[in-house]
Design a protein around this motif. Structure first.
Motif, mmCIF file in Angstrom:
data_model
loop_
_atom_site.group_PDB
_atom_site.id
_atom_site.type_symbol
_atom_site.label_atom_id
_atom_site.label_comp_id
_atom_site.label_asym_id
_atom_site.label_seq_id
_atom_site.Cartn_x
_atom_site.Cartn_y
_atom_site.Cartn_z
ATOM 1 N N THR A 49 1.200 -1.844 -0.099
ATOM 2 C CA THR A 49 -0.452 0.279 -0.067
ATOM 3 C C THR A 49 0.754 1.595 -0.343
ATOM 4 O O THR A 49 0.200 2.490 0.072
ATOM 5 C CB THR A 49 -1.379 -0.009 1.011
ATOM 6 N N ILE A 50 2.111 0.793 -0.046
ATOM 7 C CA ILE A 50 3.254 2.412 0.111
ATOM 8 C C ILE A 50 3.663 1.999 -1.396
ATOM 9 O O ILE A 50 3.743 1.788 -2.103
ATOM 10 C CB ILE A 50 4.238 1.961 1.249
ATOM 11 N N ALA A 51 4.511 3.603 -1.282
ATOM 12 C CA ALA A 51 5.163 3.604 -2.643
ATOM 13 C C ALA A 51 6.168 2.658 -3.173
ATOM 14 O O ALA A 51 6.725 2.271 -2.381
ATOM 15 C CB ALA A 51 6.005 5.188 -2.189
ATOM 16 N N SER A 52 6.743 3.074 -4.693
ATOM 17 C CA SER A 52 7.644 1.550 -5.031
ATOM 18 C C SER A 52 8.490 2.974 -5.529
ATOM 19 O O SER A 52 8.109 3.947 -6.193
ATOM 20 C CB SER A 52 7.550 0.954 -5.893
ATOM 21 N N PRO A 53 9.768 2.936 -5.564
ATOM 22 C CA PRO A 53 10.348 2.448 -4.213
ATOM 23 C C PRO A 53 10.359 2.875 -3.049
ATOM 24 O O PRO A 53 9.262 3.961 -2.734
ATOM 25 C CB PRO A 53 11.944 2.463 -4.548
ATOM 26 N N ALA A 54 10.214 2.105 -2.182
ATOM 27 C CA ALA A 54 9.111 1.900 -0.414
ATOM 28 C C ALA A 54 10.450 3.316 -0.285
ATOM 29 O O ALA A 54 11.383 3.112 0.251
ATOM 30 C CB ALA A 54 9.667 0.774 0.610
ATOM 31 N N PRO A 55 9.764 4.343 0.956
ATOM 32 C CA PRO A 55 10.371 5.721 1.170
ATOM 33 C C PRO A 55 11.168 5.449 1.917
ATOM 34 O O PRO A 55 11.197 4.521 3.063
ATOM 35 C CB PRO A 55 8.843 6.233 1.547
ATOM 36 N N TYR A 56 12.274 6.367 2.589
ATOM 37 C CA TYR A 56 13.639 6.062 3.596
ATOM 38 C C TYR A 56 12.763 5.762 5.361
ATOM 39 O O TYR A 56 13.030 4.597 5.849
ATOM 40 C CB TYR A 56 14.290 6.911 3.408
ATOM 41 N N HIS A 57 11.639 6.560 5.461
ATOM 42 C CA HIS A 57 10.541 6.625 6.839
ATOM 43 C C HIS A 57 9.042 5.857 6.041
ATOM 44 O O HIS A 57 8.693 6.569 5.651
ATOM 45 C CB HIS A 57 10.807 7.282 7.138
ATOM 46 N N THR A 58 8.827 4.785 6.565
ATOM 47 C CA THR A 58 6.824 4.513 6.621
ATOM 48 C C THR A 58 6.347 4.302 7.123
ATOM 49 O O THR A 58 7.301 4.348 8.050
ATOM 50 C CB THR A 58 7.478 2.928 5.234
ATOM 51 N N PHE A 59 5.545 4.754 7.615
ATOM 52 C CA PHE A 59 4.745 4.517 8.936
ATOM 53 C C PHE A 59 5.127 5.204 9.390
ATOM 54 O O PHE A 59 4.591 4.120 10.981
ATOM 55 C CB PHE A 59 4.073 2.792 8.889
ATOM 56 N N LEU A 60 5.357 6.215 9.515
ATOM 57 C CA LEU A 60 5.699 7.155 10.691
ATOM 58 C C LEU A 60 4.233 7.434 11.865
ATOM 59 O O LEU A 60 4.408 7.387 12.837
ATOM 60 C CB LEU A 60 6.162 8.699 10.242
ATOM 61 N N THR A 61 3.515 7.663 11.272
ATOM 62 C CA THR A 61 1.933 7.046 11.271
ATOM 63 C C THR A 61 1.033 5.413 10.929
ATOM 64 O O THR A 61 1.115 5.413 9.352
ATOM 65 C CB THR A 61 0.893 8.346 11.191
ATOM 66 N N PRO A 62 0.553 5.308 11.544
ATOM 67 C CA PRO A 62 0.407 3.535 11.697
ATOM 68 C C PRO A 62 -1.240 3.920 11.313
ATOM 69 O O PRO A 62 -1.658 4.599 10.911
ATOM 70 C CB PRO A 62 -0.088 3.272 12.961
ATOM 71 N N PRO A 63 -0.772 2.443 9.971
ATOM 72 C CA PRO A 63 -2.221 2.468 8.998
ATOM 73 C C PRO A 63 -3.559 2.656 10.153
ATOM 74 O O PRO A 63 -3.559 1.984 10.811
ATOM 75 C CB PRO A 63 -1.860 1.345 8.075
ATOM 76 N N GLU A 64 -4.226 3.145 9.983
ATOM 77 C CA GLU A 64 -5.550 2.824 10.459
ATOM 78 C C GLU A 64 -6.431 1.464 9.780
ATOM 79 O O GLU A 64 -7.347 0.278 10.348
ATOM 80 C CB GLU A 64 -6.190 3.997 9.438
ATOM 81 N N LYS A 65 -6.384 0.688 8.459
ATOM 82 C CA LYS A 65 -7.345 0.456 7.781
ATOM 83 C C LYS A 65 -5.821 -0.650 8.041
ATOM 84 O O LYS A 65 -4.885 -0.542 6.961
ATOM 85 C CB LYS A 65 -7.787 -0.018 6.963
ATOM 86 N N ILE A 66 -6.462 -2.477 7.540
ATOM 87 C CA ILE A 66 -5.485 -3.265 7.212
ATOM 88 C C ILE A 66 -5.849 -4.287 6.587
ATOM 89 O O ILE A 66 -6.872 -4.271 6.308
ATOM 90 C CB ILE A 66 -4.756 -4.190 7.854
ATOM 91 N N PRO A 67 -5.027 -4.680 5.640
ATOM 92 C CA PRO A 67 -5.757 -5.966 4.607
ATOM 93 C C PRO A 67 -6.119 -6.626 4.464
ATOM 94 O O PRO A 67 -6.302 -7.039 6.088
ATOM 95 C CB PRO A 67 -4.713 -6.547 3.548
#
Lengths: 384, 535
Positions: free
Chosen positions: B513-531
């Motif tokens: 669900t995040i960008a490609s390439p994965a940014p250097y920092h991801t999920f700095l705030t937790p996602p609300e919904k999960i697959p």
């Protein structure tokens, strides 16, 4: 040229999947020549066919699915993700199969463990890198090492084609001889590191552990020569300490026992006799090749950092008594040859290395002297 | 002063340090993941080179190239390098990269320790590899290092033991990190029974590692004191017992082989549903089966020791306990098959490797079941049959799934698609040659060829030649993987990867669900919904 041919043969075998360039290769476990080995073989085949059957069902299902449930075939994915009935069934079926396999395995295990009512006992001691056999009921005792021809051929750059050596790496100087139709108990121990005694035709192998005694038994039905090898990594010459068992009819075995006793007597008197230096050197050369050359090398140069050279060694060209003492008791990786070599072999190899391999001390030692020292050493060890 | 601090913080938040120092001081889970993966790949080739030296000497009977002692060093070092240098760090690399992204965490829980555990591993391997150049040669008593033989090792012994201590500490620190990340940093919606299976298998693996590495460290320390401080733990003459070492070693060693295979299961359980376009079949039973296998791994160790002279009751107990492992393992195989069943499958390189894994690992499982029968193991033990068995459970299983995971996640990491045509070529070369390499070894073992011998009787020639040919094809085709990875990272004439990378993958995992390439920092705030597709 020969290598190219072998390569082509191997490749063609690979492509055809069947047939062979070497006639006597095998694909499967051997049935062996004892009741136990046959039981083991049957169990192996049952397990193999069960695995094949399970494999056909599982892989069949999978490949059916891979073929028919492809997106490119226009198959739509269904979204089911559990089914309790199916899951219970495929947990129970393997369990039943396992119980079916465990029953004969338990029986065989109990049978193999029962060494009672043995008619004779042979004690086997593993050494780096040879086997010692003691017939506890007959007072027969000898060492068994790789035969000279294999030993020569297996050296790097020997130039000897292994296929020209009969039973390359599976032949020994002194085979173990046993009578057929006799329940024989084997006792296993080791002098230095752990080895494992394995003759596939008998249906089992057993570890020989220094300081401990393991037991096994066999009863061979068919006279013949059965070959095996050490199966537990035991150092550099682990691949070069084969086992040969000759099973004889009981009458032939009795003759062999008498011969061995006569030989032991002859060895006794040889040890008492006065030997000339030349005789000792001549004999010592063979003893060296069979016992010392694998570490100290055929030319006595040793291996830098691991095995010291014999040529010019301060111990070898120094005091003879100190040298004999070291060889008797061993040191580090060097085994205690005092227990391993006969007085004649010990005296001759000592004399040989002092006067050969680039050394020229000029002295010699008599087998009778060695024999005296060996019995003193044995007495001290018994005390301990 | 304050301006400077602000600038420093700014820099810290937005990107990696420049130059070489970035890799040495990094605390970023993605950077450390990359370091682990590169290290694993390098070690894979070091260990592979040793394997090729072994297979070259074994190409035909007679000693042609190397001394027997060096041959033994090669078998010993090949195993140590592959197990502790290639497979384990490979999985730790995946864990570092993927666990935070899969559970919606910004990083690992203990980033500095993460850095330290990687560099300790490197230090350990520098020590271990250096033993090759020592007087007396590298350790040559097998990776199991049984006494008394291992005590005959030259100067290398204390170095090898210390390197094992370093690897052990590194593994334990890595495991603590993984466990604390999983327990503390999941997105709120990500309950334990909704975690992707890769995370589950790593959680269980990490517990295994914490339990066993100290045991291994203890065993080798006893070797050290036996050799240098006159203790007699393993010397009968001083009241010890050489077999005691084997009990301790395999109490570590058997769970250790599950350390190598459980993350493998996790990757397969992640990849197969994506390409079958179906939810994983039996998620809960997969979790329970993994836990069951992990538990059983602690109570079956002496099936490695059926020959040492155990009492009958011991032989029978370890036989039955070992056979039981077949049940949860079978459940897993059935679940993967059922996941494929009635899916809409496509066969990209990661899926091809995963299918080959299921088939070939099952073959390794079959031979494992055969060897669990103690009386029959009296024949199989210490022959090429077991060499074939454990290589089937490691190469086309652990190594194949490391490759599969590489192809699967590389587009997410780099933002570029790998070359699918070359990937498939790599797969087919590997899958065919691995069987040419290892299948004949079953025949060799059954026909009576012991393992760890540098030379053999002439009747074993044909299958050894074939095996060696397979080894060379397999070994050299792995260079293709390096080329593919290099090309993908470089990215020139590569297709750009979408954020989802694989069709509908975002239904299967947060990482898609995040960008490609994965940014250097991801999920700095937790996602609300999960697959929802993966459990």
């Amino acid at each position: 040229m020969k290598k190219t041919k072998q390569l082509i043969a191997a490749l063609s075998l690979l492509l055809s999947g069947i047939g062979s360039a070497q006639a006597d290769y095998t694909l499967n476990l051997m049935k062996g020549v004892t009741r136990i080995s046959n039981e083991v073989y049957d169990m192996h085949m049952i397990a193999l066919w069960i695995c094949v059957a399970v494999g056909v069902v599982v892989f069949g299902t999978m490949f059916y699915s891979i073929y028919y449930h492809r997106k490119s075939m226009g198959h739509e994915a269904e979204q089911f993700h559990e089914n309790t009935t199916v899951e219970i069934i495929w947990t129970i079926i393997p369990t039943i199969i396992l119980v079916v396999m465990a029953i004969p395995a338990t029986k065989a295990m109990i049978d193999m463990d029962d060494t009672s009512e043995a008619e004779m006992t042979i004690k086997v001691t593993g050494w780096q890198w040879k086997w010692e056999y003691e017939y506890l009921d007959e007072d027969i005792h000898f060492f068994s090492s790789l035969d000279e021809e294999s030993n020569r051929a297996r050296q790097i750059g020997s130039g000897i084609d292994p296929t020209s050596v009969p039973h390359y790496l599976l032949n020994v100087d002194n085979p173990v001889v046993i009578p057929v139709h006799t329940k024989i108990r084997f006792l296993f121990t080791a002098a230095d590191v752990i080895h494992a005694w394995w003759v596939p035709d008998l249906g089992w192998k057993k570890d020989t552990v220094p300081g401990f005694i393991n037991e096994s038994w066999t009863e061979v039905d068919v006279p013949g020569t059965y070959r095996g090898q050490c199966a537990e990594l035991c150092g550099q010459d682990h691949g070069f300490m084969p086992i040969v068992v000759i099973a004889m009819e009981k009458a032939d075995y009795a003759v062999w026992v008498e011969e061995q006793k006569a030989l032991a007597l002859a060895e006794q008197s040889a040890a008492q006799k006065e030997w000339s230096k030349e005789e000792l050197i001549a004999k010592g050369e063979t003893v060296y090749a069979n016992n010392c050359a694998s570490c100290h090398m055929a030319d006595g140069a040793g291996m830098a950092g691991v095995f010291p050279a014999i040529s010019g060694s301060p111990i070898v060209i120094g005091d003879i008594d100190a040298q004999v003492d070291l060889m008797m008791k061993g040191q580090g990786m060097m085994p205690a040859f005092g227990q391993m070599l006969s007085p004649v072999d010990f005296a001759s190899v000592t004399t040989f290395i002092r006067n050969g391999l680039g050394n020229a001390v000029g002295d010699s030692i008599q087998p009778s002297v060695i024999q005296k020292q060996q019995s003193t050493l044995a007495a001290v060890e018994d005390d301990e | 002063m304050s301006a400077e601090t602000a600038e420093h913080d700014d820099h810290h938040d937005h990107g990696p340090a420049k130059g070489l120092l970035r890799w040495i001081i990094t605390t970023n889970h993605k950077d450390i993941g990359t370091l682990y993966l590169v290290f694993a790949l390098v070690m894979f080739f070091v260990g592979g080179l040793m394997a090729l030296i072994i297979r070259t000497e074994l190409f035909e009977p007679g000693m042609q190239f190397i001394e027997p002692q060096f041959f033994n060093s090669m078998t010993t070092m090949h195993a140590l390098v592959m197990i502790f240098g290639a497979v384990m760090p490979g999985f730790v690399g995946f864990a570092n990269w993927m666990i935070p992204m899969m559970i919606g965490a910004p990083d690992m829980a203990l980033p500095r320790m993460n850095n330290m555990s990687f560099w300790m591993l490197v230090a350990g391997f520098v020590l271990l590899i250096s033993t090759l150049f020592m007087e007396g040669g590298a350790p040559a008593a097998g990776w199991t290092m049984y006494p008394p033989l291992v005590l005959q090792t030259g100067n290398a012994l204390p170095f090898a033991i210390f390197s094992i201590h370093l690897m052990g500490i590194s593994s334990i620190m890595g495991s603590i990190n993984i466990i604390s990340t999983i327990f503390n940093m999941r997105a709120p919606a990500m309950t334990l029974m909704k975690m992707p299976l890769f995370v589950w298998t790593w959680l269980i693996t990490a517990f295994l590692l914490i339990a066993i590495m100290p045991v291994f460290a203890g065993a080798v320390t006893m070797l050290l004191t036996d050799r240098f401080f006159d203790t007699s733990f393993f010397d009968a003459a001083g009241g010890g017992d050489p077999v005691l070492y084997q009990h301790i070693f395999w109490f570590f060693g058997h769970p250790e082989v599950y350390v190598l295979i459980l993350p493998t299961f996790g990757i397969a359980s992640t990849i197969i549903p994506v390409f079958a376009r179906k939810p994983l079949f039996g998620y809960a039973s997969m979790v329970y089966a993994t836990a069951a296998i992990a538990f059983l791994s602690f109570i079956v160790w002496a099936h490695h020791m059926f020959l040492v002279g155990m009492p009958l009751a011991g032989e029978l107990y370890f036989m039955y306990a070992t056979m039981v492992i077949a049940v949860p393992t079978a459940v897993k195989i059935f679940n993967w098959t059922a996941t494929m069943w009635k899916g809409a499958m496509t066969f990209e390189t990661p899926m091809l490797f995963s299918i080959a894994f299921v088939v070939l690992f099952t073959i390794g499982g079959f031979t494992g079941l055969m060897m669990s029968l103690a009386p029959v193991d009296f024949q199989y033990h210490d022959t090429y049959f077991i060499v074939a068995h454990f290589h089937y459970t490691l190469v086309p299983a652990a190594i194949f799934m490391l490759m599969a995971g590489g192809y699967f996640w590389l587009p997410k990491w780099t933002g570029n698609m790998y070359d699918e045509r070359l990937g498939k070529l790599h797969f087919w070369l590997s899958a065919i040659s691995v069987n040419i390499l290892f299948f004949p070894q079953h025949f060799l073992g059954l026909a009576g060829m012991p393992r760890r011998i540098p030379d053999y009787a002439v009747q074993f020639t044909d299958w050894n030649m074939i095996s060696s040919i397979g080894a060379f094809i397999y070994g050299f085709s792995q260079l293709l993987f390096v080329y593919i990875v290099y090309k993908t990272i470089k990215g020139t004439d590569c297709e750009k990867a979408t954020d989802e990378v694989w069709e509908d993958a975002s239904k299967h995992g947060l990482e898609w669900t995040i960008a490609s390439p994965a940014p250097y920092h991801t999920f700095l705030t937790p996602p609300e919904k999960i697959p929802t597709e993966h459990y």
